[in-house]
Design a protein around this motif. Sequence first.
Motif, short mmCIF file in Angstrom:
data_model
loop_
_atom_site.label_atom_id
_atom_site.label_comp_id
_atom_site.label_asym_id
_atom_site.label_seq_id
_atom_site.Cartn_x
_atom_site.Cartn_y
_atom_site.Cartn_z
N VAL A 5 0.81 -1.22 0.00
CA VAL A 5 0.00 0.00 0.00
C VAL A 5 0.84 1.27 0.00
N SER A 6 2.01 1.25 0.62
CA SER A 6 2.82 2.47 0.68
C SER A 6 3.65 2.69 -0.58
N THR A 7 3.87 1.63 -1.37
CA THR A 7 4.72 1.76 -2.56
C THR A 7 3.91 1.75 -3.85
N HIS A 8 2.76 1.06 -3.86
CA HIS A 8 1.92 0.98 -5.06
C HIS A 8 0.46 1.23 -4.68
N PRO A 9 0.18 2.41 -4.12
CA PRO A 9 -1.17 2.63 -3.60
C PRO A 9 -2.27 2.61 -4.66
N LEU A 10 -1.99 3.09 -5.87
CA LEU A 10 -3.02 3.09 -6.89
C LEU A 10 -3.39 1.66 -7.30
N HIS A 11 -2.39 0.82 -7.49
CA HIS A 11 -2.68 -0.58 -7.83
C HIS A 11 -3.45 -1.27 -6.70
N VAL A 12 -3.02 -1.03 -5.47
CA VAL A 12 -3.72 -1.65 -4.34
C VAL A 12 -5.16 -1.13 -4.27
N TYR A 13 -5.33 0.16 -4.51
CA TYR A 13 -6.68 0.73 -4.48
C TYR A 13 -7.58 0.06 -5.51
N LEU A 14 -7.10 -0.10 -6.73
CA LEU A 14 -7.93 -0.69 -7.78
C LEU A 14 -8.21 -2.16 -7.52
N ILE A 15 -7.21 -2.89 -7.02
CA ILE A 15 -7.43 -4.29 -6.67
C ILE A 15 -8.45 -4.39 -5.54
N ALA A 16 -8.29 -3.53 -4.53
CA ALA A 16 -9.20 -3.57 -3.39
C ALA A 16 -10.63 -3.23 -3.80
N CYS A 17 -10.79 -2.28 -4.71
CA CYS A 17 -12.14 -1.95 -5.20
C CYS A 17 -12.74 -3.16 -5.92
N ARG A 18 -11.95 -3.83 -6.70
CA ARG A 18 -12.46 -4.98 -7.44
C ARG A 18 -12.82 -6.13 -6.51
N MET A 19 -12.03 -6.30 -5.43
CA MET A 19 -12.24 -7.43 -4.52
C MET A 19 -13.25 -7.11 -3.42
N GLY A 20 -13.65 -5.85 -3.30
CA GLY A 20 -14.58 -5.49 -2.24
C GLY A 20 -13.93 -5.26 -0.90
N TRP A 21 -12.64 -4.90 -0.89
CA TRP A 21 -11.91 -4.65 0.36
C TRP A 21 -11.98 -3.16 0.68
N GLU A 22 -13.06 -2.71 1.25
CA GLU A 22 -13.25 -1.27 1.48
C GLU A 22 -12.19 -0.66 2.40
N PRO A 23 -11.87 -1.27 3.57
CA PRO A 23 -10.84 -0.66 4.42
C PRO A 23 -9.49 -0.54 3.71
N VAL A 24 -9.13 -1.55 2.92
CA VAL A 24 -7.86 -1.51 2.19
C VAL A 24 -7.92 -0.43 1.12
N ALA A 25 -9.05 -0.30 0.44
CA ALA A 25 -9.19 0.72 -0.60
C ALA A 25 -9.04 2.12 -0.01
N ARG A 26 -9.62 2.35 1.16
CA ARG A 26 -9.53 3.68 1.77
C ARG A 26 -8.11 3.96 2.27
N ALA A 27 -7.45 2.93 2.79
CA ALA A 27 -6.06 3.12 3.20
C ALA A 27 -5.19 3.45 2.00
N ALA A 28 -5.42 2.77 0.89
CA ALA A 28 -4.65 3.04 -0.32
C ALA A 28 -4.96 4.42 -0.87
N ALA A 29 -6.23 4.82 -0.81
CA ALA A 29 -6.62 6.16 -1.29
C ALA A 29 -5.89 7.25 -0.52
N ALA A 30 -5.70 7.04 0.79
CA ALA A 30 -4.98 8.03 1.59
C ALA A 30 -3.54 8.16 1.14
N TYR A 31 -2.90 7.06 0.77
CA TYR A 31 -1.53 7.13 0.25
C TYR A 31 -1.50 7.77 -1.14
N CYS A 32 -2.59 7.62 -1.89
CA CYS A 32 -2.66 8.22 -3.22
C CYS A 32 -2.72 9.74 -3.18
N LEU A 33 -2.90 10.32 -2.00
CA LEU A 33 -2.86 11.78 -1.88
C LEU A 33 -1.46 12.32 -2.13
#
Length: 315
Positions: free
Chosen positions: A145-173
Amino acid sequence: MCNDSRPAVTTAQSPFDDPNADIILHTSDHVDFRIFRLILTLSSPFFQGMFSLPQPTADAPRSTTNNPNDTQVSQSQTTTNGPPSIDVPEDSQTLDTLLRFLYPNTHTPSFHGLVHAHNVALAASKYDMPIALDKIANKVEAQYVSTHPLHVYLIACRMGWEPVARAAAAYCLDPDRMPREELDGDTMLRSSDAGVAYHRLQTYREACRRALETKLDDMDLFLDEESCESESDGDVHGGISGRCLSRWTAQYLANIKIALLKCPRKDALDNFDLVPLGDCTRCYIDKAHAIATARSQVATELKDALSNVRCNVYD
């Protein structure tokens, strides 16, 4: 003499080579995983339902599939007296990692890349393995999540991992953590739902910038208007005099605002380049205190501003 055109079959590494296992999973790259069906039954309603069906006879031919979403059951042709074999479309690397999230007394596996992690997550989802999916989600977040937040965000959205998606979105800032190449050139970012997820992410990033800009404009961190005595004493270094401390603090806060509007994350405050230059010896201790005070108060305001902005992972 005819040649045997069947591909060579190898056995997976421990613990998936147990001769006492009562089921074999045969991968697309012809590796046999000897495992216990009880583990699969307890971990997966998919396999639980499969094992409740009548099993094929020993002389039934092995069936194959080219559809990665299909899983077929067949009796192994080469081990007619052994356990039944199930052909699965996953390769051995994907299956090995997935099973290690299920098997007792095994270390939590690491992923060899985001494609590998994504494949393991898709397999766990297909086989309805909720416990494994939770572990995979946590591992993906911890590892990438800290090195590839956009990829993690998109994977998490696809898999339904909401907490992971929000954590990744914060790193995408942080723009420095976002990929610099065009999205169309990255196969990981070209799934059918990636465009919608990416649009939601951009909306979240812009909302964070607006919320933080409003908060920073309303902040009052100029602690005092006391002037440094260096001007009257003649003890001036670097041209700083008069109300040097308050002016220096104002410059520091201006630098903070610029940095945070570019990267609205708390770790942006750790950049020492934000501290203005100056060598007024009388203000040295006061400046150190001002840095700590301003950083602490800005961090508090930053947290408060961003906590009111929600990343909408789904509609």
